[in-house]
Each structure stands twice: as C-alpha cells, then as structure tokens.
Enzyme design. Sequence first.
Site, PDB file in Angstrom:
ATOM      1  N   THR A  80       8.019   0.297   3.312  1.00  0.00           N
ATOM      2  CA  THR A  80       8.298   1.691   2.963  1.00  0.00           C
ATOM      3  C   THR A  80       9.578   1.806   2.148  1.00  0.00           C
ATOM      4  O   THR A  80       9.651   2.571   1.183  1.00  0.00           O
ATOM      5  CB  THR A  80       8.407   2.562   4.231  1.00  0.00           C
ATOM      6  OG1 THR A  80       7.109   2.697   4.817  1.00  0.00           O
ATOM      7  CG2 THR A  80       8.950   3.945   3.919  1.00  0.00           C
ATOM      8  N   LEU A 100       4.108   6.784  -1.991  1.00  0.00           N
ATOM      9  CA  LEU A 100       5.522   6.988  -2.295  1.00  0.00           C
ATOM     10  C   LEU A 100       5.810   7.144  -3.777  1.00  0.00           C
ATOM     11  O   LEU A 100       6.777   7.816  -4.161  1.00  0.00           O
ATOM     12  CB  LEU A 100       6.349   5.864  -1.684  1.00  0.00           C
ATOM     13  CG  LEU A 100       6.489   6.016  -0.168  1.00  0.00           C
ATOM     14  CD1 LEU A 100       6.964   4.732   0.478  1.00  0.00           C
ATOM     15  CD2 LEU A 100       7.437   7.163   0.169  1.00  0.00           C
ATOM     16  N   PHE A 107       0.820  -1.213   0.000  1.00  0.00           N
ATOM     17  CA  PHE A 107       0.000   0.000   0.000  1.00  0.00           C
ATOM     18  C   PHE A 107       0.857   1.267   0.000  1.00  0.00           C
ATOM     19  O   PHE A 107       0.399   2.340  -0.392  1.00  0.00           O
ATOM     20  CB  PHE A 107      -0.956  -0.003   1.197  1.00  0.00           C
ATOM     21  CG  PHE A 107      -0.340   0.400   2.512  1.00  0.00           C
ATOM     22  CD1 PHE A 107      -0.453   1.693   2.986  1.00  0.00           C
ATOM     23  CD2 PHE A 107       0.328  -0.524   3.300  1.00  0.00           C
ATOM     24  CE1 PHE A 107       0.100   2.072   4.197  1.00  0.00           C
ATOM     25  CE2 PHE A 107       0.876  -0.173   4.509  1.00  0.00           C
ATOM     26  CZ  PHE A 107       0.773   1.138   4.966  1.00  0.00           C
ATOM     27  N   LYS A 108       2.114   1.145   0.401  1.00  0.00           N
ATOM     28  CA  LYS A 108       2.989   2.317   0.440  1.00  0.00           C
ATOM     29  C   LYS A 108       3.159   2.947  -0.943  1.00  0.00           C
ATOM     30  O   LYS A 108       3.506   4.122  -1.061  1.00  0.00           O
ATOM     31  CB  LYS A 108       4.358   1.933   1.003  1.00  0.00           C
ATOM     32  CG  LYS A 108       4.341   1.170   2.326  1.00  0.00           C
ATOM     33  CD  LYS A 108       3.867   2.016   3.474  1.00  0.00           C
ATOM     34  CE  LYS A 108       3.797   1.239   4.773  1.00  0.00           C
ATOM     35  NZ  LYS A 108       5.064   1.022   5.418  1.00  0.00           N
ATOM     36  N   ASP A 109       2.936   2.162  -1.996  1.00  0.00           N
ATOM     37  CA  ASP A 109       3.085   2.700  -3.357  1.00  0.00           C
ATOM     38  C   ASP A 109       2.126   3.855  -3.623  1.00  0.00           C
ATOM     39  O   ASP A 109       2.449   4.751  -4.410  1.00  0.00           O
ATOM     40  CB  ASP A 109       2.846   1.605  -4.393  1.00  0.00           C
ATOM     41  CG  ASP A 109       4.031   0.667  -4.547  1.00  0.00           C
ATOM     42  OD1 ASP A 109       5.176   1.146  -4.475  1.00  0.00           O
ATOM     43  OD2 ASP A 109       3.814  -0.547  -4.727  1.00  0.00           O
TER      44      ASP A 109
END
Length: 466
Positions: A144, A116, A111-113
């Site tokens: 992350t 980021l 989900f960090k995509d």
Amino acid sequence: MRYISTRGEAPALGFEDVLLTGLATDGGLYVPESLPHFSLEEIRSWRGLPYAELAYKVMYPFVEDAIPADDFRKMLDETYSVFSHQAVAPLVQLDTNEWVMELFRGPTLAFKDFALQLLGRLLDYVLEKRNQHVVIMGATSGDTGSAAIEGCRRCEHVDIFILHPHQRVSEVQRRQMTTVQGDNIHNIAVKGNFDDCQRMVKESFGNQSFLGGKTQLAAVNSINWARIMAQIVYYFQASLALGGPDRSMAFSVPTGNFGDIFAGYLAKKMGLPISQLVIATNRNDILHRFMSGNKYEQHQLEHTLSPSMDIMVSSNFERLLFDLHGRDGAAVKTLLENAAKGPVSIEDYRWKHARKLFDSDAVDDKTTCDTIRDVYEQNEYLLDPHTAIGVRAARNCRRDSAVPMITLGTAHPAKFPDAIAESGLSVKPQLPAHMADLFEREERYTVLDNNVSEVQGFIAKHWKNA
C-alpha cells in the site's frame, strides 16, 4: 448516493466527504447506503470494453453525485494508461479452468495500484475544487505504501506520511517507498508490526487534535471506500474474459485486511455471477479460523514469507460483519468491542450464510515455497508468495472443477526474491526496466518507537504548513 457507517452512529455522507474522511467519526467504516445492481443483459453488453471504460460502467454510480461523467472518464483513462500491459489485468492459464489474473502491471508492481493510482487523482480533483489541504496518514504491510506514494506524490494539496513495520517488509517493498523524493513524502518505520501501525492510524483518525485544527487526515488504507470501489472492477473484467456472465466464476484471493475479497463480495451483490470466494491466508489465519470454525480470536502476529498478509486485525472484515448482522451498526460495535477482549462467534445461522459463498485456507511458508516451485516446474510461470498462497488455497478449497477458478495475482515476484530463493529455484526474478536501478537510489525514512504520541508529534512537526 449516500454512505453510512458500519457502527450506525456517524452521519451519512456524500462521496466527496467519504473520500476525505476515511474512518467514520464513530470508529466505523463507510459503505454505500445501497448498491447499484446490473442485469445479466447489461453486464453482457460490456464484453470487449477497454478496462478504463469497464471501470467507468462499474464505478460511476458510486461517484455520479460528485464528479461529472467526462471528468471521471478522464481520470480513469489516465489511471490505467500507465499500466504495462494493454489488457491492464491480463489472465494467465495454469491448468484446465485454472487462471491467475495479473494485478501487478501497475507502476509499483502490486494490485494496490488499481485503487491508489485512481485515489491520488480523486484527491487532487476534490481538494483542488475545495481549495483544501490534507495530511495523508497510512499504514502498510508492504505494498500500500509505495502505491499510495506513487499515486499521490504529485498532488499539490497533500502531505504523505506512511507507516511501515521496521524490518518486516521486503527490501524491494521498502525501497519502493523510501527512494521516492519529495518534500511532501515522509516514510516512518515503526518498531512494531503492521497491526501496531494500523492501530496508530485508526487512533489518529479518531482524535486529530495533534494537527492543531490546521488540516485534517485523509486515508489511503482500504478503510477508504474509494479503495474498495476500484477493486470491484477486475472481478467483472475476469468474468467477462472467461464467458461471464453466462457462467459463474470462482475466485481465490490472497488477503490480510479483507479489502480485496470484500470487493469480490460486492461484485456478486451487484449482479456478477460468483459461486465461490476463497479467503487465502498465511499463518496469520484469523480469517480462516473464523470462516472454518466460527471463532474470531486474535493470536500473536507472526513474520512470514508473505509479509503483505502479516495482519491479525482485518479492518474490512467489519464491512462484511455489518451485512451479516442485517446492517445493525450497534450489533457490530458490540461484537468488535468484545473481540478486542477475547474470542467471539456470531449466531450460527449468520455464519452459515457466509459459508454459502466463502471458503478459506491457511498456507504455511513451506507449502508456499512448494507451490512456487511446483507451478514453475509445471508451467515456467513464477508466482510471488502471496499469489502462491492463493493458488494453493484455490486447489485445496475448490468446489466445482467445471467452474473457472481465478486466483488474483497480487504482486510481482521480483518484490520477494528471498521467497523465490527459499523455494529452491535458481531463477532470479528481474525488476522491470523502470525499477532496474532501485537498489542504487538514495533512501529516506525515519525509525520511530512503537508509540502513537511520538508518531503524531513527528507528523505535526513535518507537514509543510506546520
């Protein structure tokens, strides 16, 4: 829009400076001075929008003083065009009114995509405009790091140093970081845990003298407001897909650093009908102990099958405490100083106010594996261990079966094959095609002691203009 610190002593900043600053000079975290609020009619008008356009509607008020609308739209189109599903964040139904929102369709399968990949483009835009160079310093409990490296590796104006706890992330997570080639990319394996890595990052932001005044640090951790901002969007996306805003939604969020669920809290404050937010944790359960019993106390950090949540000091929880204390920065500062010395509680009425929206649960490794196995046997759908914790917490804490319950699916199961094997399933999750050769790629990383001076010395020596 101006941004203020949760500790009340740092100057208010605009979006560009908040993007580059990360941690406030008083040690606090930046939050908007005021939030945009959308009417039900306006939210309803967003039904059927492509994800990038919805992201523009939700986020542009936060950046409009710094970025022209067309430029921001272009960034969003580029960010979400690389996701592997046309819906970007598709929903999968597990049972009656029970859903998983797949947030792992980005390039690094986590989900960090969502934040980021956008953060890299925002940094490139602002640094190019300013003709400025920065050193990115970040800590990761697993996901992350790879998302930050992928999002920022093409940025011409940055060097990237990512700290991860040595031998405490999954092999897939480590290789996703350490196999990306680039002279500006540096992976540091710290002989400690995630909290040690996060502490070093915060300490370094507080005193950047080790850089000799030649550059400054920029944050990719969720202390950076831009990370939180981008995560608000998928709460609106899920709601609109399931009949919102004309019906309320409930969300269960696997969380360690409190950033992803804080984004849901903000979505509610911005006008989205949300009746319940479930904090889903593993054995490192400081958030659960606070939310269930009003006691914030650090315990020894434990290594689990869900390493991305092996966190005891949840940085973004400070942002919620700031609101619970009427945005009194001095009160938050005192509370957190006391929390560093021992257990603390907040006034009962403040805690009860939080409990109107939040529930919580802590799920051990055995129950995590049981959930992975049960859901697969029921639906032939494979959960990663973090999402399994979210599903179990959702089922344990659900207040109203008539309200859709959406668990945020935070990572692809192929990132955690050991947890899948331990659940007793014979199925082996496969990496997608673009990562099929991951275990054949050359790794590059440096193992350092759990010592902030040693880490800072490494950074000072290896950034490209040192």
